[in-house]
Design a protein around this motif. Structure first.
Motif, PDB file in Angstrom:
ATOM      1  N   MET A   1     -25.291   5.396   0.856  1.00 35.34           N
ATOM      2  CA  MET A   1     -23.729   4.931  -0.129  1.00 35.34           C
ATOM      3  C   MET A   1     -23.045   4.219   0.880  1.00 35.34           C
ATOM      4  SD  MET A   1     -21.106   7.730  -1.132  1.00 35.34           S
ATOM      5  CE  MET A   1     -22.178   9.447  -1.295  1.00 35.34           C
ATOM      6  N   LYS A   2     -23.264   3.212  -1.017  1.00 35.55           N
ATOM      7  CA  LYS A   2     -22.504   1.827  -0.246  1.00 35.55           C
ATOM      8  C   LYS A   2     -21.193   2.108  -0.720  1.00 35.55           C
ATOM      9  CE  LYS A   2     -24.051   1.452  -4.752  1.00 35.55           C
ATOM     10  NZ  LYS A   2     -25.415   2.147  -4.719  1.00 35.55           N
ATOM     11  N   ARG A   3     -20.579   1.287   0.248  1.00 32.91           N
ATOM     12  CA  ARG A   3     -18.941   1.043   0.261  1.00 32.91           C
ATOM     13  C   ARG A   3     -18.069   0.086   0.294  1.00 32.91           C
ATOM     14  NH1 ARG A   3     -17.640   1.073   7.063  1.00 32.91           N
ATOM     15  NH2 ARG A   3     -18.203  -0.536   6.928  1.00 32.91           N
ATOM     16  N   LEU A   4     -16.452   0.661  -0.604  1.00 36.40           N
ATOM     17  CA  LEU A   4     -16.166  -0.434  -0.948  1.00 36.40           C
ATOM     18  C   LEU A   4     -15.305  -1.400   0.248  1.00 36.40           C
ATOM     19  CD1 LEU A   4     -13.912   1.866  -3.362  1.00 36.40           C
ATOM     20  CD2 LEU A   4     -15.538   0.661  -4.098  1.00 36.40           C
ATOM     21  N   LYS A   5     -15.037  -2.660  -0.632  1.00 39.47           N
ATOM     22  CA  LYS A   5     -14.674  -3.563   0.658  1.00 39.47           C
ATOM     23  C   LYS A   5     -13.437  -3.387   0.034  1.00 39.47           C
ATOM     24  CE  LYS A   5     -18.638  -5.919   1.082  1.00 39.47           C
ATOM     25  NZ  LYS A   5     -19.800  -7.459   1.201  1.00 39.47           N
ATOM     26  N   LEU A   6     -12.141  -2.988   1.790  1.00 43.02           N
ATOM     27  CA  LEU A   6     -10.592  -3.421   1.374  1.00 43.02           C
ATOM     28  C   LEU A   6     -10.643  -4.232   1.746  1.00 43.02           C
ATOM     29  CD1 LEU A   6      -7.963  -1.810   1.290  1.00 43.02           C
ATOM     30  CD2 LEU A   6      -8.227  -2.171   3.897  1.00 43.02           C
ATOM     31  N   ILE A   7      -9.420  -4.899   0.264  1.00 49.78           N
ATOM     32  CA  ILE A   7      -8.679  -6.443   0.231  1.00 49.78           C
ATOM     33  C   ILE A   7      -7.318  -6.212   1.025  1.00 49.78           C
ATOM     34  CG2 ILE A   7      -8.720  -8.414  -0.980  1.00 49.78           C
ATOM     35  CD1 ILE A   7     -10.398  -7.391  -3.271  1.00 49.78           C
ATOM     36  N   ARG A   8      -6.864  -6.008   0.817  1.00 51.33           N
ATOM     37  CA  ARG A   8      -5.398  -5.554   1.039  1.00 51.33           C
ATOM     38  C   ARG A   8      -4.859  -4.664   0.433  1.00 51.33           C
ATOM     39  NH1 ARG A   8      -4.967 -10.120  -2.542  1.00 51.33           N
ATOM     40  NH2 ARG A   8      -3.710  -9.731  -4.157  1.00 51.33           N
ATOM     41  N   GLU A   9      -3.809  -4.406   1.011  1.00 49.16           N
ATOM     42  CA  GLU A   9      -2.843  -2.622   0.938  1.00 49.16           C
ATOM     43  C   GLU A   9      -1.497  -2.371   1.865  1.00 49.16           C
ATOM     44  OE1 GLU A   9      -5.985   0.569   2.515  1.00 49.16           O
ATOM     45  OE2 GLU A   9      -5.421  -0.150   4.684  1.00 49.16           O
ATOM     46  N   GLU A  10      -0.953  -1.496   1.497  1.00 54.86           N
ATOM     47  CA  GLU A  10       0.001  -1.646   1.743  1.00 54.86           C
ATOM     48  C   GLU A  10       0.908  -0.503   1.361  1.00 54.86           C
ATOM     49  OE1 GLU A  10       2.263  -2.313   4.046  1.00 54.86           O
ATOM     50  OE2 GLU A  10       2.487  -4.153   3.626  1.00 54.86           O
ATOM     51  N   LYS A  11       1.911   0.000   1.823  1.00 52.79           N
ATOM     52  CA  LYS A  11       2.701   1.539   2.263  1.00 52.79           C
ATOM     53  C   LYS A  11       3.496   1.533   0.488  1.00 52.79           C
ATOM     54  CE  LYS A  11       1.817   4.384   4.916  1.00 52.79           C
ATOM     55  NZ  LYS A  11       1.192   6.169   4.642  1.00 52.79           N
ATOM     56  N   LEU A  12       4.019   1.415  -0.558  1.00 52.42           N
ATOM     57  CA  LEU A  12       4.530   1.650  -1.297  1.00 52.42           C
ATOM     58  C   LEU A  12       5.981   1.340  -0.869  1.00 52.42           C
ATOM     59  CD1 LEU A  12       2.383   3.700  -3.858  1.00 52.42           C
ATOM     60  CD2 LEU A  12       3.252   1.408  -4.421  1.00 52.42           C
ATOM     61  N   PHE A  13       6.815   1.976  -0.226  1.00 50.98           N
ATOM     62  CA  PHE A  13       7.581   2.114   0.749  1.00 50.98           C
ATOM     63  C   PHE A  13       8.916   0.785   1.036  1.00 50.98           C
ATOM     64  CE2 PHE A  13       6.722   3.081   4.603  1.00 50.98           C
ATOM     65  CZ  PHE A  13       7.310   2.436   5.306  1.00 50.98           C
ATOM     66  N   ARG A  14       7.580  -0.202   1.438  1.00 47.32           N
ATOM     67  CA  ARG A  14       8.047  -1.633   1.796  1.00 47.32           C
ATOM     68  C   ARG A  14       8.110  -2.511   0.474  1.00 47.32           C
ATOM     69  NH1 ARG A  14       6.942  -1.396   7.026  1.00 47.32           N
ATOM     70  NH2 ARG A  14       5.507   0.541   8.079  1.00 47.32           N
ATOM     71  N   LEU A  15       7.530  -1.963  -0.854  1.00 47.79           N
ATOM     72  CA  LEU A  15       7.707  -2.643  -1.659  1.00 47.79           C
ATOM     73  C   LEU A  15       8.516  -2.855  -2.546  1.00 47.79           C
ATOM     74  CD1 LEU A  15       3.745  -2.971  -2.380  1.00 47.79           C
ATOM     75  CD2 LEU A  15       5.035  -4.650  -1.104  1.00 47.79           C
ATOM     76  N   ILE A  16       8.747  -1.621  -2.763  1.00 47.04           N
ATOM     77  CA  ILE A  16      10.003  -0.346  -3.396  1.00 47.04           C
ATOM     78  C   ILE A  16      11.012  -1.101  -3.418  1.00 47.04           C
ATOM     79  CG2 ILE A  16      10.782   0.584  -5.635  1.00 47.04           C
ATOM     80  CD1 ILE A  16       7.566   1.621  -5.595  1.00 47.04           C
ATOM     81  N   PRO A  17      12.252  -1.942  -3.611  1.00 47.85           N
ATOM     82  CA  PRO A  17      13.309  -1.748  -3.740  1.00 47.85           C
ATOM     83  C   PRO A  17      14.279  -0.393  -3.287  1.00 47.85           C
ATOM     84  CG  PRO A  17      13.196  -3.851  -5.243  1.00 47.85           C
ATOM     85  CD  PRO A  17      12.140  -2.468  -4.998  1.00 47.85           C
ATOM     86  N   GLY A  18      14.795  -0.333  -2.424  1.00 46.47           N
ATOM     87  CA  GLY A  18      15.935   1.018  -2.312  1.00 46.47           C
ATOM     88  C   GLY A  18      15.077   1.870  -2.093  1.00 46.47           C
ATOM     89  N   ARG A  19      14.121   2.134  -1.179  1.00 42.33           N
ATOM     90  CA  ARG A  19      12.977   2.806  -0.684  1.00 42.33           C
ATOM     91  C   ARG A  19      12.761   2.735   0.497  1.00 42.33           C
ATOM     92  NH1 ARG A  19      13.081   7.068  -4.958  1.00 42.33           N
ATOM     93  NH2 ARG A  19      14.261   5.893  -6.224  1.00 42.33           N
ATOM     94  N   SER A  20      12.461   3.891   1.339  1.00 44.36           N
ATOM     95  CA  SER A  20      12.462   3.943   3.028  1.00 44.36           C
ATOM     96  C   SER A  20      11.287   4.472   3.217  1.00 44.36           C
ATOM     97  CB  SER A  20      13.875   4.364   4.440  1.00 44.36           C
ATOM     98  OG  SER A  20      13.624   5.690   3.268  1.00 44.36           O
ATOM     99  N   LYS A  21      11.118   4.276   4.240  1.00 47.82           N
ATOM    100  CA  LYS A  21       9.947   5.429   5.192  1.00 47.82           C
ATOM    101  C   LYS A  21       9.798   7.260   5.058  1.00 47.82           C
ATOM    102  CE  LYS A  21       6.919   6.363   9.117  1.00 47.82           C
ATOM    103  NZ  LYS A  21       7.045   5.368  10.233  1.00 47.82           N
ATOM    104  N   LYS A  22      11.256   7.441   5.093  1.00 52.16           N
ATOM    105  CA  LYS A  22      11.496   9.088   4.014  1.00 52.16           C
ATOM    106  C   LYS A  22      11.517   8.940   2.207  1.00 52.16           C
ATOM    107  CE  LYS A  22      14.498   9.945   8.606  1.00 52.16           C
ATOM    108  NZ  LYS A  22      15.939  10.599   8.716  1.00 52.16           N
ATOM    109  N   SER A  23      11.610   8.016   2.040  1.00 52.18           N
ATOM    110  CA  SER A  23      10.846   8.536   0.791  1.00 52.18           C
ATOM    111  C   SER A  23       9.651   8.928   0.457  1.00 52.18           C
ATOM    112  CB  SER A  23      11.079   6.500   0.292  1.00 52.18           C
ATOM    113  OG  SER A  23      12.824   6.102   0.418  1.00 52.18           O
ATOM    114  N   ARG A  24       9.333  10.023  -0.216  1.00 48.60           N
ATOM    115  CA  ARG A  24       8.735  10.901  -1.052  1.00 48.60           C
ATOM    116  C   ARG A  24       7.996   9.953  -2.439  1.00 48.60           C
ATOM    117  NH1 ARG A  24       9.107  16.840  -1.120  1.00 48.60           N
ATOM    118  NH2 ARG A  24       6.838  16.556  -2.190  1.00 48.60           N
ATOM    119  N   LEU A  25       6.914   9.081  -2.342  1.00 49.31           N
ATOM    120  CA  LEU A  25       6.737   7.733  -3.768  1.00 49.31           C
ATOM    121  C   LEU A  25       4.831   8.744  -3.277  1.00 49.31           C
ATOM    122  CD1 LEU A  25       7.642   4.891  -2.113  1.00 49.31           C
ATOM    123  CD2 LEU A  25       8.012   6.266  -4.149  1.00 49.31           C
ATOM    124  N   GLU A  26       4.378   9.872  -4.562  1.00 54.83           N
ATOM    125  CA  GLU A  26       3.691  10.660  -4.899  1.00 54.83           C
ATOM    126  C   GLU A  26       3.048   9.946  -6.087  1.00 54.83           C
ATOM    127  OE1 GLU A  26       4.495  14.965  -4.918  1.00 54.83           O
ATOM    128  OE2 GLU A  26       5.768  14.865  -2.930  1.00 54.83           O
TER     129      GLU A  26
END
Length: 283
Positions: A1-26
């Protein structure tokens, strides 16, 4: 089966102001909102995030209020032509006691225009609409809503796409319903995206993405055009949203990892990802 190639990724809490590692961003859905911005919705928040697709901290990154029926959203779509944003509510009990899906529409200034029901009856609150896409074709406006039905014989889900057109009064009217072909038969369905005649559908449980072409007039899948891709690694077990960035690049977002999943899945959960679809010779 073919596999997607990862370009880049990041945790959302690192990008959204006012959020921390403990924030629930479902994260539950994503849509392209301009050449370099994505809108992200969450099934635990009545808020929408704007995220720069550089996936770096930016002044453009923000979280804005999105009042609607119910709590949280299942998916999101955007109309580049007039700046409208559509947030999908999976299932809500209507005034007549029937469960129906709803779509909250926001204008360019992010004000709620209205919350419109999608015609039809749903069997259960957690088995409603799973994905949403918007398109304009030959002067008409369409919404594509993904839903699933049980398949007792195979143990898997039978997916279908309900196609809606906008009436003169602004309501959504069911135009047709299209069943997905067998090569798109997954354990579940979590989102869909449409770009011109390209369609992508993602399954969280199967950890797969199905990509195919649509007939622009009938909105039906062109048989034989589909291909299934797997994510690059075993940790992508919570992908809930998908969108097209270009003809060969997908944006994805991941929900919070589930109880009982391997601890390694936390590395990729509550994140945004960019993947490239490999060419046939690279698969």
């Amino acid at each position: 089966m073919k596999r997607l190639k990862l370009i880049r990724e990041e945790k959302l809490f690192r990008l959204i102001p006012g959020r921390s590692k403990k924030s629930r961003l479902e994260a539950s859905g994503v849509a392209l909102a301009g050449a370099s911005t994505a809108f992200v919705v969450f099934d635990n928040l009545n808020q929408i995030a704007s995220v720069d697709l550089s996936l770096k901290r930016s002044r453009r990154n923000e979280l804005w209020p999105a009042p609607s029926l119910g709590a949280g959203f299942e998916d999101i779509a955007a109309d580049a032509r007039n700046g409208s944003t559509f947030a999908l509510i999976e299932a809500v009990e209507d005034t007549d006691g029937v469960l129906r899906g709803f779509v909250a529409e926001y204008d360019r200034q992010r004000r709620l225009r209205h919350c419109t029901r999608l015609p039809g009856r749903l069997d259960a609150a957690n088995k409603g609409f799973e994905g949403l896409a918007h398109a304009r074709r030959k002067g008409r406006e369409y919404l594509f809503a993904l839903r699933e039905e049980n398949s007792k014989s195979s143990g898997r889900r039978r997916g279908r796409i309900d196609v809606y057109t906008r009436s003169a009064r602004g309501r959504w009217k069911l135009s047709r319903s299209t069943a997905l072909p067998k090569d798109a038969r997954f354990k579940d369905y979590s989102a869909l995206a449409i770009r011109d005649d390209h369609i992508a559908i993602v399954s969280q449980e199967s950890a797969r993405v199905w990509v195919a072409r649509l007939h622009t007039r009938t909105h039906k899948v062109i048989l034989g055009s589909g291909a299934v891709y797997r994510f690059p690694g075993r940790n992508y077990r919570n992908v809930e949203g998908i969108a097209w960035l270009s003809d060969d690049t997908l944006i994805a977002v991941s929900d919070r990892m589930k109880t009982g999943q391997p601890a390694r899945c936390a590395k990729k959960d509550q994140s945004i990802h960019l993947f490239r679809i490999p060419k046939r010779k690279d698969a």
